[in-house]
Write a protein that holds these residues in place. Structure first.
Motif, mmCIF file in Angstrom:
data_model
loop_
_atom_site.group_PDB
_atom_site.id
_atom_site.type_symbol
_atom_site.label_atom_id
_atom_site.label_comp_id
_atom_site.label_asym_id
_atom_site.label_seq_id
_atom_site.Cartn_x
_atom_site.Cartn_y
_atom_site.Cartn_z
ATOM 1 N N THR A 43 32.214 40.999 75.043
ATOM 2 C CA THR A 43 31.151 40.782 75.953
ATOM 3 C C THR A 43 30.215 39.455 75.461
ATOM 4 O O THR A 43 30.245 39.217 74.458
ATOM 5 C CB THR A 43 29.956 42.040 75.785
ATOM 6 N N ALA A 88 27.824 38.433 86.018
ATOM 7 C CA ALA A 88 28.474 38.899 84.823
ATOM 8 C C ALA A 88 27.623 39.425 84.071
ATOM 9 O O ALA A 88 27.766 40.605 83.310
ATOM 10 C CB ALA A 88 29.038 37.603 84.135
ATOM 11 N N PHE A 91 26.889 43.096 85.341
ATOM 12 C CA PHE A 91 28.136 43.664 85.078
ATOM 13 C C PHE A 91 28.044 44.337 83.793
ATOM 14 O O PHE A 91 28.404 45.658 83.335
ATOM 15 C CB PHE A 91 29.128 42.929 85.416
ATOM 16 N N GLN A 92 27.716 43.620 82.750
ATOM 17 C CA GLN A 92 27.596 44.120 81.512
ATOM 18 C C GLN A 92 26.443 44.894 81.140
ATOM 19 O O GLN A 92 26.522 45.847 80.350
ATOM 20 C CB GLN A 92 27.307 42.810 80.451
ATOM 21 N N GLY A 96 30.002 47.346 81.437
ATOM 22 C CA GLY A 96 30.930 46.584 81.596
ATOM 23 C C GLY A 96 31.440 45.746 80.478
ATOM 24 O O GLY A 96 30.539 45.084 79.638
ATOM 25 N N PHE A 98 34.627 42.300 79.543
ATOM 26 C CA PHE A 98 35.502 41.439 80.085
ATOM 27 C C PHE A 98 36.733 41.265 79.054
ATOM 28 O O PHE A 98 36.757 41.150 77.931
ATOM 29 C CB PHE A 98 34.902 40.015 79.958
ATOM 30 N N GLN A 122 37.265 42.198 84.733
ATOM 31 C CA GLN A 122 36.320 43.508 84.678
ATOM 32 C C GLN A 122 36.888 44.678 83.849
ATOM 33 O O GLN A 122 37.933 44.950 84.452
ATOM 34 C CB GLN A 122 35.570 43.581 85.590
ATOM 35 N N GLN A 124 35.707 48.365 82.866
ATOM 36 C CA GLN A 124 34.664 49.342 82.496
ATOM 37 C C GLN A 124 35.339 51.004 82.092
ATOM 38 O O GLN A 124 36.368 51.290 82.981
ATOM 39 C CB GLN A 124 33.919 49.631 83.866
#
Length: 187
Positions: A43, A88, A91-92, A96, A98, A122, A124
């Protein structure tokens, strides 16, 4: 007169808000993998101080959990396109991670994702969120290593510089000693 006013007003509006955008061509996953020098899972730390570069990428700290290709420490500086930061980070925040496919470019002092978002896959709940789930999933399930204890790209090559300097100093001292002995023998 009214038409001139509207034209001037439209020109003012168009010129007053600078904008930037990037458009990346979609690469097939095999090309993304072959261009990458480092593949890591982890991350971004969006609270870290960003590092600038000559291109559109800037560097952020990236917490590495697993290394699939190349060498990486627990914390590396990884590039991110300035236009990708918003999604991004969001998403984190939703849990999430990467899977980054990184390459070194001429512009940056750090590795950047291959072709921008192409190199930012991505993940998850240990699942790939991509239309190329099978390809990237094989990498994610493949053999991985723990990151090294230290991030070698954060401080440059300090150890190499110190060793080179020490070698130079020792050589210089040996030359001085040799010259001093030669001078003593001439008397």
């Amino acid at each position: 007169m009214r038409r001139v006013f509207f034209i001037l007003f439209a020109l003012l509006l168009a010129g007053s808000s600078p904008s930037s955008a990037t458009k990346w061509l979609e690469l097939n996953p095999e090309k993304v993998e072959s261009r990458s020098q480092v593949i890591v899972l982890g991350t971004y730390n969006f609270n870290s101080k960003q590092k600038s570069s000559k291109g559109i990428f800037y560097g952020r700290q990236f917490q590495v959990e697993k290394v699939y290709k190349g060498e990486a420490g627990e914390i590396i500086t990884a590039g991110i396109d300035s236009n990708d930061t918003g999604w991004a980070e969001e998403f984190q925040q939703e849990g999430g991670k990467f899977l980054l496919f990184l390459e070194k470019t001429k512009e940056g002092r750090f590795h950047v994702p291959v072709a921008g978002p192409n190199g930012m896959v991505q993940v998850q709940d240990d699942r790939i969120l991509s239309e190329h789930e099978n390809f990237f999933g094989q990498i994610l399930r493949g053999e991985a290593r723990k990151p090294g204890p230290d991030s070698s790209n954060e401080g440059g090559h300090l150890l190499e510089v110190l060793l080179f300097s020490l070698t130079g100093l020792i050589t210089f001292l040996l030359i001085i000693r040799f010259l001093a002995r030669e001078k003593a023998k001439s008397y």
